[in-house]
Design an enzyme around this catalytic site. Sequence first.
Site, PDB file in Angstrom:
ATOM      1  N   ARG A 191      56.249 -14.514 -10.655  1.00 26.34           N
ATOM      2  CA  ARG A 191      55.844 -15.567 -11.591  1.00 26.34           C
ATOM      3  C   ARG A 191      56.870 -16.703 -11.688  1.00 26.34           C
ATOM      4  NH1 ARG A 191      51.306 -14.709 -14.463  1.00 26.34           N
ATOM      5  NH2 ARG A 191      50.447 -12.588 -14.515  1.00 26.34           N
ATOM      6  N   SER A 232      58.535   5.250  -7.863  1.00 28.62           N
ATOM      7  CA  SER A 232      58.492   5.625  -6.447  1.00 28.62           C
ATOM      8  C   SER A 232      59.255   4.656  -5.557  1.00 28.62           C
ATOM      9  CB  SER A 232      57.041   5.738  -5.980  1.00 28.62           C
ATOM     10  OG  SER A 232      56.392   6.788  -6.657  1.00 28.62           O
ATOM     11  N   ARG A 240      62.638 -11.717 -11.765  1.00 31.02           N
ATOM     12  CA  ARG A 240      61.464 -11.257 -11.004  1.00 31.02           C
ATOM     13  C   ARG A 240      60.787 -12.453 -10.356  1.00 31.02           C
ATOM     14  NH1 ARG A 240      56.658  -7.211 -13.073  1.00 31.02           N
ATOM     15  NH2 ARG A 240      54.948  -8.319 -12.036  1.00 31.02           N
ATOM     16  N   ASP A 286      55.113  -8.687 -22.343  1.00 29.99           N
ATOM     17  CA  ASP A 286      56.028  -7.549 -22.206  1.00 29.99           C
ATOM     18  C   ASP A 286      56.765  -7.285 -23.516  1.00 29.99           C
ATOM     19  OD1 ASP A 286      55.393  -7.260 -19.453  1.00 29.99           O
ATOM     20  OD2 ASP A 286      56.702  -8.956 -19.010  1.00 29.99           O
TER      21      ASP A 286
END
EC number: 5.4.2.12
Length: 514
Positions: free
Chosen positions: A266, A64, A263, A156
Site C-alpha cells: 500500500r 509459515s 510494508r 488494523d
Amino acid sequence: MTTAKRPLALLILDGWGYRENTHNNAIFHANTPVLDRLNAQYPHSLISGSGLDVGLPDGQMGNSEVGHINLGSGRVVYQELTRISKAIADHEFEQNPALCDAVDSAIKAGGAVHIMGLLSAGGVHSHEEHIEAMCRMAVARGATKVYLHAFLDGRDTPPRSAKTSLSHFDDLFTTLGHGRIASIIGRYFAMDRDNRWDRVSQAYDLITQGKSKFQYDNAVTALEAAYERNENDEFVSSSAITDADGQVATLQDGDALIFMNFRADRARQITRSFINPDFDGFERAVVPKMHFVTLTEYAGDIKAPIAYPSENLVNTLGEVLQKQGRTQLRISETEKYAHVTFFFNGGKEEPFEGEDRILINSPKVATYDLQPEMSSAELTDKLVAAIESTKYDVIICNYPNGDMVGHTGNFDAAVKACEAVDACIGRVVDALAKVGGECIITADHGNAEQMTDETTGQAHTAHTSELVPFVFVGRNATIDEGGKLSDVAPTILTLIGEAIPAEMTGKPLIHIKE
C-alpha cells in the site's frame, strides 16, 4: 553409475504445536501411533517458532512464511517491524545513512523535512514509534521545519482510535520545540493499492499544495470534525492543518520527504506519484524537486534511497547444498509449495542447481475441513518414491494439514488431519529405514493444538505461539534443549558432514554419539 544416497529428510508438519492444555487440542486427541512410537524410541525436544526467536516482535505468533525463511536460512531473520524497532532501541536508527542524508540535504537547502506514513500502533504497515523516532532524529540533527503528514488507520486499529496518536504527536512536537502535524487524511485515500488514482491524488495534492476539503488549526479538532461528518479514521477527508499564522505546510523544491511505512503493497502507488518522471495516474499540478526516501524496499522499479533495504540472504541451506554438489528435493502440496521453495530459499524464486521440485495439487474443496487428509496420500507416494530412488542427499517436505484444517476451526476435521499425517509419517520413516536414511520431524508454528478460544469459547482459527516438536529419527544421538527454527539448517549440515557457513548463526541441535 550414480552413487546411491542415504537421504536426510526434513518433515515440516505445518501448524503442529505442542500445548500442555489438552482441552480442544486436536493434536493431543488425534490417534497418532507413529509419532507416539517415534517420541518413545528417538531423541526429541521442543523448539521455538515464534516471537523474537524468528525475528518477530516478542510474543507474536509465528507464521509459515517467517517459519520457512528461518528454517532454510539458518539464522534469525528480522522482519521489518522488528528490525527497525531493534535499530531504534540500539540507537542505530539515528545514524541510518539514507535518513541522515535526507535530513541533512533539507537543512543545507534551507528546506523542510516532511515525514509521511500511517500513524498507527497497529504494526502491520507501519508503527508510530518509528515515526516518532524519525521526528526526534530530524530535530536532533538540526531541522527546525519538520512536518508530519499523518495517514489515519482504523483498519488494523479500532475504527476511531486516532485521537490518542494525534494528541501524542502534538505533545511530542511541543517537547521537541520544533515541528508540527501538517495534514491528516484516511488511509483509504493515501494507501490505495487498486489503481484508484482519484483517491491517491487527494493525498498527493494535500501534501504538495495544501489542497484539501477541510482546514483546521489543530489535528485533533480536524479529527473530531471528521467524526461529526461520520467519517471513521480510515475515511477521514483531506484536512490541512494550519500554523499560528494560518499558513499550510506544503512540499517544496529542496525539501526532504521520508515515507515511514515498512510494508510495500500500500506504499507503492503514492510513492510512484511523487517520484516517477513519467507518472500518468493523474495530472500533477506541481512536482517538487525534493529528496525522497522510503523506509524499506517497495518495488524494484521504485528508484529512491532505501533506509532499510531487503536483506540478501546468502548461504541458505539450499545454496550451501548446491555449492557442495549435493542433491536436494523440495516437495509439498499447492498450499505450502512456495514455502518449501521460495521462502525456504530466502526469497529466491529460481531453484538451485541440483534442486528438484515436486508439486502435488491440493484438493479442490471450498474449505479443507471437507477433506482433512488433503492430498497427503499422493504427496507421500511421491515422497516415498523419491526416497527409494536414492537420488537425493536432502529432502524438504511440508505436510500442510495441521495448519490448513486448523484454520477452519473444525475440531473433528483437525483431528482427522493429524491422523492422516501420522499415517504418512509412518510410510516415510519405513522408506528411509530401507535405504539407511534419517529424518528430522518439526513444524513451522502452532495451530491445530488450540481449536477453541478459551476466553470467548469461539473457534480459534489463528496460529499460536506454542513451541513445536523436534524429533530425530536416525543414529544414536542427543538433542540440545532451547532450540529455535534457525537451528535446523545448521543441524542438517552437521548431520551430512558439511561445514556451517559464517552467515548461519543457528547452532546444531543434534549430536551423534560415537
